[in-house]
Motif scaffolding. Structure first.
Motif, short mmCIF file in Angstrom:
data_model
loop_
_atom_site.label_atom_id
_atom_site.label_comp_id
_atom_site.label_asym_id
_atom_site.label_seq_id
_atom_site.Cartn_x
_atom_site.Cartn_y
_atom_site.Cartn_z
N ARG A 136 12.37 -2.43 11.60
CA ARG A 136 13.36 -3.42 11.16
C ARG A 136 14.03 -4.14 12.33
O ARG A 136 15.08 -4.74 12.16
N GLN A 143 19.91 -7.60 5.47
CA GLN A 143 18.59 -7.39 4.87
C GLN A 143 18.24 -5.91 4.77
O GLN A 143 17.16 -5.56 4.32
N LEU A 144 19.17 -5.06 5.18
CA LEU A 144 18.90 -3.62 5.19
C LEU A 144 19.72 -2.89 4.14
O LEU A 144 20.79 -3.35 3.75
#
Ligand code: ADP
Ligand code: ADP
Length: 227
Positions: A136, A143-144
């Motif tokens: 990531r 977005q996590l």
């Protein structure tokens, strides 16, 4: 060996109308390599204590010896100098910078301490790998998942190899499975030699520590030794 020796620490917040005693002659010792949980009701002074331990704030009175140095009366510049090389922070709300990628967030403490770009890259990659979030690296925090964000936050906290990690409710925004994962990461860091002081409301999380310090009204009131 004591990393921290706090004696009769006092801190009072003053506004025009009220004075609030947040720390009332609090004393606390933490040895090198210890994992200590701090528990106590809302308003008992946990955050105030953590801010002083983290050299973010200074006490009104009392002594705070950190690694053999009296720091209670250090000014902000000297506190910042000591802080950035010695202390990593993990917060309940992750406190990542939304505009920066995972890689850039973790790189920041290295920029602050003047590490050169090439060395930064290898250090960031090593720690992202260790926190199992390497895949990531180019994503942004939003977005996590929560668990992933906290792993990035822990990577940022440890990238400078701090001697001390201060964790304030590190699992407070996580479900139990992500929470356990974060507690396991902290336990692994402690096993590798990092001293950890963690504020928590969770008896479950406290059981990962070596001992729990209980606070009430700005003082420590009780300690239960778990190991
Ligand atoms: P805890 O983290 O255990 O909830 P805190 O350290 O945040 O406790 O607060 C201890 C006491 O100090 C509380 O009564 C709180 O209301 C008060 N307090 C904390 N920060 C401030 C501040 N900046 N100004 C005035 N009072 C404060
Ligand atoms: P986890 O797998 O850690 O429990 P979630 O169930 O929250 O995480 O999310 C599942 C997957 O979707 C995770 O890998 C997460 O990174 C990803 N994800 C969640 N929210 C977003 C988003 N807004 N943009 C991109 N990916 C996301």
């Amino acid at each position: 060996n004591n990393m921290i020796k706090i004696t009769d620490l006092e801190k009072t917040y003053r506004t025009e109308e009220v004075e609030t005693v947040a720390l009332n002659k609090l004393s606390l010792e933490v040895g090198e390599g210890e994992f200590v949980a701090i528990m106590g009701p809302s308003g008992c002074g946990k955050t105030t204590l953590m801010n002083i331990l983290g050299l973010l704030d200074d006490p009104d009175n009392g002594s705070f010896v950190f690694n053999g140095i009296e720091v209670a009366r250090f000014n902000e510049r000297k506190r910042a100098q000591l802080r950035k090389h010695n202390i990593g922070f993990v917060f309940q709300s992750f406190n990542l910078i939304d505009e920066l990628t995972v890689f850039e967030n973790v790189e920041l403490p290295l920029i602050y301490t003047g590490v050169k770009a090439g060395e930064r890259k290898s250090k960031v990659e090593e720690v992202l790998d260790r926190m199992q979030i390497m895949h990531r690296r180019n994503h942004f925090p939003q977005q996590l998942s929560g668990g992933q964000q906290q792993r990035v936050a822990i990577a940022r906290a440890v990238v400078n190899n701090p001697k001390l990690i201060l964790a304030d409710e590190p699992t407070g925004n996580l479900d139990s499975s992500n929470g356990n994962e974060v507690m396991q990461l902290l336990t692994d860091l402690n096993t590798a030699g990092t001293t950890i002081i963690m504020v928590t409301h969770s008896e479950h999380d406290a059981r990962y520590s070596h001992r729990t310090v209980r606070m009430l009204d700005g003082q420590t009131v009780l300690e239960d030794i778990l190991i």
